[in-house]
Design an enzyme around this catalytic site. Sequence first.
Site, mmCIF file in Angstrom:
data_model
loop_
_atom_site.group_PDB
_atom_site.id
_atom_site.type_symbol
_atom_site.label_atom_id
_atom_site.label_comp_id
_atom_site.label_asym_id
_atom_site.label_seq_id
_atom_site.Cartn_x
_atom_site.Cartn_y
_atom_site.Cartn_z
ATOM 1 C CG ASP A 1 3.225 4.184 -3.958
ATOM 2 O OD1 ASP A 1 2.188 3.511 -4.083
ATOM 3 O OD2 ASP A 1 3.359 5.085 -3.114
ATOM 4 C CG HIS B 192 -2.049 0.934 1.253
ATOM 5 N ND1 HIS B 192 -2.387 1.758 0.210
ATOM 6 C CD2 HIS B 192 -2.919 1.242 2.253
ATOM 7 C CE1 HIS B 192 -3.403 2.537 0.564
ATOM 8 N NE2 HIS B 192 -3.737 2.252 1.807
ATOM 9 C CG HIS C 10 -3.803 0.693 -8.298
ATOM 10 N ND1 HIS C 10 -5.158 0.706 -8.051
ATOM 11 C CD2 HIS C 10 -3.252 1.583 -7.447
ATOM 12 C CE1 HIS C 10 -5.412 1.584 -7.110
ATOM 13 N NE2 HIS C 10 -4.282 2.133 -6.720
HETATM 14 C C1 SDX Z 1 -1.171 2.184 -3.394
HETATM 15 O O1 SDX Z 1 -5.968 0.987 -3.295
HETATM 16 C C2 SDX Z 1 -5.422 2.117 -3.553
HETATM 17 O O2 SDX Z 1 -6.050 3.015 -4.064
HETATM 18 C C3 SDX Z 1 -3.983 2.235 -3.152
HETATM 19 C C4 SDX Z 1 -3.278 3.522 -3.539
HETATM 20 C C5 SDX Z 1 -3.871 4.709 -2.828
HETATM 21 O O3 SDX Z 1 -3.693 5.829 -3.332
HETATM 22 O O4 SDX Z 1 -4.428 4.518 -1.708
HETATM 23 O O5 SDX Z 1 -3.363 3.722 -4.936
HETATM 24 C C6 SDX Z 1 -1.810 3.494 -3.138
HETATM 25 O O6 SDX Z 1 -1.181 1.375 -2.519
HETATM 26 C C7 SDX Z 1 -0.614 1.879 -4.757
HETATM 27 C C8 SDX Z 1 -0.092 0.418 -4.878
HETATM 28 C C9 SDX Z 1 1.321 0.389 -4.296
HETATM 29 N N1 SDX Z 1 1.793 -0.999 -4.180
HETATM 30 C C10 SDX Z 1 2.826 -1.447 -4.931
HETATM 31 O O7 SDX Z 1 3.339 -0.803 -5.844
HETATM 32 C C11 SDX Z 1 3.303 -2.841 -4.555
HETATM 33 C C12 SDX Z 1 3.468 -3.691 -5.832
HETATM 34 N N2 SDX Z 1 2.113 -3.964 -6.375
HETATM 35 C C13 SDX Z 1 1.534 -5.254 -6.012
HETATM 36 O O8 SDX Z 1 1.769 -5.620 -4.667
HETATM 37 C C14 SDX Z 1 0.067 -5.340 -6.482
HETATM 38 O O9 SDX Z 1 0.027 -4.898 -7.761
HETATM 39 C C15 SDX Z 1 -0.999 -4.621 -5.695
HETATM 40 C C16 SDX Z 1 -0.995 -5.015 -4.273
HETATM 41 C C17 SDX Z 1 -0.838 -3.149 -5.816
HETATM 42 C C18 SDX Z 1 -2.352 -5.001 -6.319
HETATM 43 O O10 SDX Z 1 -2.567 -6.294 -6.006
HETATM 44 P P1 SDX Z 1 -3.828 -7.091 -6.612
HETATM 45 O O11 SDX Z 1 -4.859 -6.229 -7.220
HETATM 46 O O12 SDX Z 1 -4.236 -8.019 -5.533
HETATM 47 O O13 SDX Z 1 -3.142 -7.752 -7.825
HETATM 48 P P2 SDX Z 1 -3.027 -9.255 -7.972
HETATM 49 O O14 SDX Z 1 -2.190 -9.766 -6.854
HETATM 50 O O15 SDX Z 1 -4.390 -9.809 -8.181
HETATM 51 O O16 SDX Z 1 -2.154 -9.333 -9.341
HETATM 52 C C19 SDX Z 1 -2.673 -9.898 -10.509
HETATM 53 C C20 SDX Z 1 -1.466 -10.586 -11.149
HETATM 54 C C21 SDX Z 1 -0.869 -11.691 -10.264
HETATM 55 O O17 SDX Z 1 -0.273 -12.622 -11.118
HETATM 56 P P3 SDX Z 1 -1.177 -13.939 -11.578
HETATM 57 O O18 SDX Z 1 -1.612 -14.615 -10.289
HETATM 58 O O19 SDX Z 1 -2.327 -13.378 -12.402
HETATM 59 O O20 SDX Z 1 -0.203 -14.788 -12.389
HETATM 60 O O21 SDX Z 1 -0.402 -9.640 -11.345
HETATM 61 C C22 SDX Z 1 0.733 -10.045 -10.594
HETATM 62 C C23 SDX Z 1 0.234 -10.994 -9.522
HETATM 63 O O22 SDX Z 1 1.268 -11.897 -9.148
HETATM 64 N N3 SDX Z 1 1.310 -8.824 -10.014
HETATM 65 C C24 SDX Z 1 2.605 -8.501 -10.045
HETATM 66 C C25 SDX Z 1 2.690 -7.234 -9.447
HETATM 67 N N4 SDX Z 1 1.469 -6.832 -9.046
HETATM 68 C C26 SDX Z 1 0.610 -7.831 -9.393
HETATM 69 N N5 SDX Z 1 3.693 -9.163 -10.543
HETATM 70 C C27 SDX Z 1 4.886 -8.525 -10.409
HETATM 71 N N6 SDX Z 1 5.044 -7.290 -9.845
HETATM 72 C C28 SDX Z 1 3.975 -6.630 -9.352
HETATM 73 N N7 SDX Z 1 4.128 -5.432 -8.780
#
Ligand code: SDX
Length: 432
Positions: free
Chosen positions: A367, A265, A307
Site C-alpha cells: 500500500d 488492511h 505487515h
Molecule cells: C495489507 O495480510 C495481508 O496479506 C494483507 C495484505 C494483502 O495483500 O491482503 O498484504 C494487504 O493489508 C497490507 C498492510 C496494510 N496496512 C498498513 O499499512 C497499516 C499500517 N500497518 C500496521 O497497522 C501493522 O503493521 C499491520 C496491521 C499491517 C500488521 O500488524 P501486526 O502484525 O499485528 O503488527 P503488530 O501490531 O504486532 O506490530 C509489531 C510492532 C508493534 O510495536 P510493539 O508492540 O512491538 O512495541 O510494530 C509496531 C506495533 O506497534 N507497528 C508499527 C506499525 N506497524 C506495526 N508502528 C508504527 N507504524 C506501523 N505501521
Amino acid sequence: MTNKKITIKDAESNKEIDLPILESVLGPNVVDIKSLEKNLGLLSHDPGFLATSSCESKITFIDGNEGKLWYRGYPIEELAEKSNFTETAYLLLKNKLPNINDLELFSNDISNSYDVDSSIKDMINVFSKDSHPMAIMIACLSFLAAKHHKEINIQNEKYRYESTINLIASVPVISAWILNHILSNNFQKPNKSLSIAENFINMSFPELNEEQKNHSSKAMDIIFLLHADHEQNASTSTVRLSGSSETSPYAAIAAGITTLWGPTHGGANEAVINMLEEIKNSERDVEHYVEQAKDKENPFRLMGFGHRIYKNYDPRAKIIQKIAHEYLNKLDDNNPNKPLFDIAMKLEKHALEDDYFVSRKLYPNVDFYSGIVLKAIGIPQSMYTVIFALARTVGWVAHWNEMIEDKNFRIGRPRQLYTGKNKTSYKDIKDR
Ligand code: SDX
C-alpha cells in the site's frame, strides 16, 4: 500423508497423545490438533490466528522473512514482468498457465459478462457523490446477490464457474461506474474488445487519448495483478468463512469487501496518501511523524509500513515503487504528486534507518506505493481500496472455489476461551 507426529503430555493427568504432522510443500509443516479435545479435553488458543493454519491451499505462498510471493508456484516478479492480470486470474483459478486457446475462451467469457444489469447505475445514483465508494460497492454486490439468488447451487461446478466469471467481470465495470458517479461523469459503456484493465481505464477516463489510456492501462494491469491474491489475509479468510455457510458467492464477496475496507488492511493505500498529504500540508517535518509513529501513547501509525507476514520488504512494494518512479520521473516539479513522492521517499529512508522500525522489521508494504501510482493515474483517493477489491476479487473467488472443492468442505465454526461469569441463576428484579 507421512507418519510424522508430535507427542504431547498433559502434566496434570500424565496422559500422552500423538498429534499427526501434515507436511507442506513450502513453509512450515502443521500439527493436526483435531483430536486434542476428544483425547485431552483441550482446545488450541491463537487470537488473530498468528500461528494457525485455517485451511489447506495450493493457490499462493508468501515467504515473509525473505519477502517473496508466489502465485501457484510462479514468482510474482516474473508474472508482473511477463504475464498480465487476465492470464494471472486464469492461473490462480485453474492452477496452470493457459495456452492460447484457453486464454481466448477465458477472456471472452469475461468480456461477455461486462454487460452488468444497468439498474445498478440507478442504485449508484442513490448515493451522494461523497459517499465512500467501498460502501457503494458493497451495496452493488448485494444487488447482484439479490439478482442471482434463485440460481444458487454451490455444489454445481457450472454454477460456480459462471458466478466466478460474473464476479471477475462485473466488479471492474461497477468500479468504473462508481468512479463515473463520484466524478459526476456520465456512466460509460463497457467495451468487450478490451481487457479488464483496458476496459476499466477506458470507462473511467474516456477523455484520455490513446497513448495515455495505453500507459495507464499497463500500470493498472500490473497493480491488479499484484493485488490479486495473498494467502489467508483478513478479507480472504472472511470470504472463506462466509462462503463456508454456502451463502451466495456475491454475498461472500460483499463480506470480503467489508473486511478489506479497514485502514489496517486494504484501506491502507488511501490512508497512506492521506498521511503524505497531512505531512505535505503541515509545518512539521517527516522526522516529527516518524517520532509520533514510535510513540506508544500516540495512535498514529506510519500507514503503508509493517505487515503481519512480511518481516522484509513486501515484493509487491518493490515492483510498484519502480512504476511509481517511472511515472514520477516524467512529472514536472510543479505536479502535485511530485512532493508527495519526495515525502514518501524521505519517510521510507527515515523509517528504514530508524532502529524502532528496523528492530520490528517494519518495511514498506504494497500500500505504501500503490496510492502514489493510483494518484498519478488520476484515481481519486476514496477509490483506492475499490481498486484493491477489484483485483482481490480474483483471489477471493479462487479461494471460494478451492474451499468448496475440498473433500473436507464444511461450515467453519471457531471455538473460544470462555472467561465470563460461571453458571448462575436468574434473580427476580426485587432481589437484585
Ligand atoms: C495489507 O495480510 C495481508 O496479506 C494483507 C495484505 C494483502 O495483500 O491482503 O498484504 C494487504 O493489508 C497490507 C498492510 C496494510 N496496512 C498498513 O499499512 C497499516 C499500517 N500497518 C500496521 O497497522 C501493522 O503493521 C499491520 C496491521 C499491517 C500488521 O500488524 P501486526 O502484525 O499485528 O503488527 P503488530 O501490531 O504486532 O506490530 C509489531 C510492532 C508493534 O510495536 P510493539 O508492540 O512491538 O512495541 O510494530 C509496531 C506495533 O506497534 N507497528 C508499527 C506499525 N506497524 C506495526 N508502528 C508504527 N507504524 C506501523 N505501521
